[in-house]
Scaffold this active site. Sequence first.
Site, PDB file in Angstrom:
ATOM      1  N   CYS A   6      36.896 -76.617   2.621  1.00  0.00           N
ATOM      2  CA  CYS A   6      36.002 -76.717   1.460  1.00  0.00           C
ATOM      3  C   CYS A   6      35.026 -77.883   1.659  1.00  0.00           C
ATOM      4  CB  CYS A   6      36.824 -76.930   0.184  1.00  0.00           C
ATOM      5  SG  CYS A   6      35.810 -77.295  -1.277  1.00  0.00           S
ATOM      6  N   CYS A   9      35.621 -80.723  -0.876  1.00  0.00           N
ATOM      7  CA  CYS A   9      36.857 -81.466  -0.576  1.00  0.00           C
ATOM      8  C   CYS A   9      36.619 -82.418   0.598  1.00  0.00           C
ATOM      9  CB  CYS A   9      38.004 -80.514  -0.258  1.00  0.00           C
ATOM     10  SG  CYS A   9      38.689 -79.640  -1.686  1.00  0.00           S
ATOM     11  N   ASP A  32      22.268 -83.379  -4.856  1.00  0.00           N
ATOM     12  CA  ASP A  32      22.211 -82.084  -4.180  1.00  0.00           C
ATOM     13  C   ASP A  32      21.281 -82.215  -2.974  1.00  0.00           C
ATOM     14  OD1 ASP A  32      21.321 -79.259  -3.583  1.00  0.00           O
ATOM     15  OD2 ASP A  32      22.669 -78.862  -5.266  1.00  0.00           O
ATOM     16  N   HIS A  48      40.725 -79.930  -5.996  1.00  0.00           N
ATOM     17  CA  HIS A  48      40.100 -78.631  -5.774  1.00  0.00           C
ATOM     18  C   HIS A  48      40.496 -77.601  -6.841  1.00  0.00           C
ATOM     19  CE1 HIS A  48      38.200 -75.480  -3.346  1.00  0.00           C
ATOM     20  NE2 HIS A  48      39.148 -74.710  -3.846  1.00  0.00           N
ATOM     21  N   ASN A  89      28.118 -72.408 -12.145  1.00  0.00           N
ATOM     22  CA  ASN A  89      28.154 -71.031 -11.661  1.00  0.00           C
ATOM     23  C   ASN A  89      29.602 -70.672 -11.360  1.00  0.00           C
ATOM     24  OD1 ASN A  89      25.298 -70.664 -11.645  1.00  0.00           O
ATOM     25  ND2 ASN A  89      25.201 -71.872  -9.780  1.00  0.00           N
ATOM     26  N   GLY A  95      25.592 -66.766  -8.176  1.00  0.00           N
ATOM     27  CA  GLY A  95      25.027 -67.836  -7.373  1.00  0.00           C
ATOM     28  C   GLY A  95      25.963 -68.925  -6.915  1.00  0.00           C
ATOM     29  N   HIS A 102      31.953 -77.160  -9.811  1.00  0.00           N
ATOM     30  CA  HIS A 102      30.925 -78.195  -9.839  1.00  0.00           C
ATOM     31  C   HIS A 102      29.869 -77.882 -10.889  1.00  0.00           C
ATOM     32  CE1 HIS A 102      29.464 -75.193  -6.923  1.00  0.00           C
ATOM     33  NE2 HIS A 102      28.231 -75.619  -7.175  1.00  0.00           N
TER      34      HIS A 102
END
Length: 117
Positions: A6, A9, A32, A48, A89, A95, A102
């Site tokens: 991930c 993670c 981002d 997670h 999302n 998406g 998150h």
Amino acid sequence: MTVADCLFCRIVAGEIPATVVAETERTLAFRDIAPKAPTHVLVIPKEHYADVASLATDDPALAGEVLGTVADVATAEGLAGEGFRVIFNTGASVGQTVFHAHAHVLGGVEMDGDLTG
């Protein structure tokens, strides 16, 4: 719990660099890498969860902490007064590309009713 493959993670573990803007014992906020607005910060639980639905079901207190960090980020980024958008999302069809819960915190530009960012 962390998941070895991930992306988020691995950011939490320090294996992948990120521009961190806020951190608590259980949450992490970072910029981002492909921003959709002048301010585009991701807020994640360090533990997670595949999506916000599983986070809310399995650990409602942590979901609340994520939202608290969203508010702190918005204030620190100067968005609290002018307004900001928060997007979660849940699922590939809408998406979600990283399957670790998150929130996208977006602001710094006027946004219309288009919810895609």
